[in-house]
Write an enzyme that holds these catalytic residues in place. Structure first.
Site, mmCIF file in Angstrom:
data_model
loop_
_atom_site.group_PDB
_atom_site.id
_atom_site.type_symbol
_atom_site.label_atom_id
_atom_site.label_comp_id
_atom_site.label_asym_id
_atom_site.label_seq_id
_atom_site.Cartn_x
_atom_site.Cartn_y
_atom_site.Cartn_z
ATOM 1 N N GLY A 231 44.816 34.777 45.098
ATOM 2 C CA GLY A 231 44.734 36.245 45.143
ATOM 3 C C GLY A 231 46.080 36.887 45.424
ATOM 4 O O GLY A 231 46.433 37.909 44.810
ATOM 5 N N ARG B 189 47.871 22.320 51.343
ATOM 6 C CA ARG B 189 48.263 23.484 52.150
ATOM 7 C C ARG B 189 48.891 23.069 53.478
ATOM 8 O O ARG B 189 49.752 23.778 54.001
ATOM 9 C CB ARG B 189 47.049 24.380 52.387
ATOM 10 C CG ARG B 189 46.708 25.145 51.134
ATOM 11 C CD ARG B 189 45.558 26.070 51.336
ATOM 12 N NE ARG B 189 45.459 26.989 50.205
ATOM 13 C CZ ARG B 189 44.381 27.686 49.910
ATOM 14 N NH1 ARG B 189 43.306 27.582 50.663
ATOM 15 N NH2 ARG B 189 44.381 28.499 48.883
ATOM 16 N N LYS C 23 38.351 36.784 30.916
ATOM 17 C CA LYS C 23 38.076 38.169 30.539
ATOM 18 C C LYS C 23 39.296 39.093 30.604
ATOM 19 O O LYS C 23 40.089 39.013 31.542
ATOM 20 C CB LYS C 23 37.019 38.741 31.483
ATOM 21 C CG LYS C 23 35.664 38.103 31.285
ATOM 22 C CD LYS C 23 34.664 38.694 32.236
ATOM 23 C CE LYS C 23 33.255 38.263 31.855
ATOM 24 N NZ LYS C 23 32.280 38.804 32.785
ATOM 25 N N GLY D 214 44.619 30.671 40.434
ATOM 26 C CA GLY D 214 43.622 29.608 40.471
ATOM 27 C C GLY D 214 43.565 28.590 39.366
ATOM 28 O O GLY D 214 44.015 27.450 39.537
#
Ligand code: AMP
Length: 395
Positions: free
Chosen positions: A376, A35, A197, A353
């Protein structure tokens, strides 16, 4: 989109919102510098134009002024990466902060203390944002990782810079990469969605049905679809409550002309562990006592053929439990197919991720066109949302 190149930095003090939320080990050393390296082009540009930089960032989720979350621990690493001796101020607002930033000379870089030592940051507090705005004359947002948050430093403070605000180089690159897939991707476009999921990917799947030609579904999500279609899934991860939704989605895809590809075979284990006994089953006939943990060889071959026909590729989520080396083959194979397609001229974007972790782990990162730095923020972009940090720069 106002770019860095369109902004005048000569003799200007730029407040740069960076994402230096890096992992630290027990000795408080930076263990992954990605980063910080990603913010370098923006900082280099400002300095080369005769400006100075006030860097603001958060680090972790401290409760109050927890010393373990001080940005002072990363100063040496930032200095080393930038090739400049970075100054540090143990405040981010108030008199001391204003004095430190006010004394900055062109070519200098000042890192301020953790924004999240103040609860006003995450609350998007106006007064706090106004105080932050006094640290410089230009506002640059280069923190894609927090662009989906309406925090004081990522969104609210932009309004105090009517003209003097712009996208940092990293933020602009992220937005362009996402647009290259979702707005102006060359057909055929394939999205590969994996992960655990269905329930956590609903909005992404819905949004992608309007953008892509093909959708490969992998990972644990597969078994909800298989069950919905009348197959047996053994002990595989499955969300029966979402079976109706899965059928609805297959119908929707059909009506929109999107082809959904599910694995035809899976590698199953007799326990959820790397050392489980392995067997390959057709994906809709998994017996009790076995759980699907990876895409099977025939599926990988089919996915390979399809991926090589596509000109634009989006990948989010692993195809199996890649953390277990014995069940990582599907994820690796698909990653290699994407690398091959990219070499042949396709544009590939990896984001969110676990797929980013997988491509890094398997050495495939340099072979992708673009790897997103924001988890996110990337997911919300894929959901079709406008990120508040980006909207604030454009208003
Ligand atoms: P997500 O955060 O939803 O992208 O899910 C990523 C996680 O899904 C990874 O930790 C994988 O191990 C897990 N996963 C992938 N395939 C399966 C599977 N067949 N069964 C259980 N977990 C899986």
């Amino acid at each position: 989109m106002r770019l860095l190149e369109q902004q005048n930095f000569h003799d200007q003090r730029a407040i740069v919102r960076v994402d230096f939320n890096v992992p630290l080990n027990d000795e408080l050393q930076v263990t992954d510098k990605t980063r910080i390296q990603a913010a370098k082009p923006t900082i280099d540009h400002i300095l080369s134009q005769g400006g100075s930089c006030v860097l603001i960032s958060h680090l972790g989720r401290p409760e109050g002024r927890d010393p373990k979350h001080s940005l002072k621990y990363i100063v040496d690493t930032v200095s080393e990466i930038l090739g400049v001796s970075v100054l540090f101020c143990d405040q981010v607002v108030g008199e001391k902060a204003l004095n430190a930033s006010g004394q900055l000379m062109p070519g200098e870089v000042l890192l301020m203390e953790n924004l999240r030592y103040h609860k006003e940051e995450t609350k998007g507090d106006e007064a706090f944002a106004e105080q932050l705005s006094k640290l410089g004359s230009v506002y640059v947002n280069d923190a894609f990782g927090t662009a989906h948050r309406a925090h004081a430093s990522t969104t609210i403070m932009a309004k105090y810079f009517s003209e003097n605000k712009c996208f940092g180089a990293l933020l602009a690159k992220e937005v362009k990469a996402i647009d290259k897939v979702l707005k102006n991707g060359e057909s055929p476009i394939v999205a590969i969605l994996g992960g655990a999921k269905v329930s956590s990917k609903i909005t992404i799947i819905e949004s992608l049905l309007d953008k892509v030609d093909h959708l490969i579904i992998g990972g644990g999500m597969v078994y909800t679809f298989t069950k919905a279609l009348g197959g047996t899934v053994g002990n595989s991860i499955c969300e029966p409550d979402y079976c109706d939704y899965a059928l609805e989605l297959l119908d929707k895809a059909k009506s929109k002309g999107v082809v959904i590809h599910l694995p035809v075979d899976v590698v199953a284990g007799d326990t959820f562990s790397n050392d489980a006994n392995q067997r390959v089953f057709e994906s809709n006939t998994i017996p009790d006592g076995w759980e699907g943990l990876d895409a099977g060889p025939k599926s990988c071959e089919k996915f390979h053929e399809l991926i090589l026909q596509c000109k634009t590729i989006l990948w989010n989520g692993p195809l199996g439990v890649f953390e277990f080396p014995n069940f990582a083959k599907g994820t690796i194979t698909v990653g290699e197919s994407i690398a091959e397609a990219t070499k042949a001229g396709a544009f590939s974007l990896v984001g969110g991720g676990d797929s980013v972790a997988a491509v890094k782990q398997f050495g495939l990162a340099p072979k992708m066109s673009y790897i997103s730095t924001g988890g996110g923020a990337m997911l919300e972009s894929l959901e079709g949302k406008t990120l508040p940090g980006i909207a604030a720069l454009e208003s």
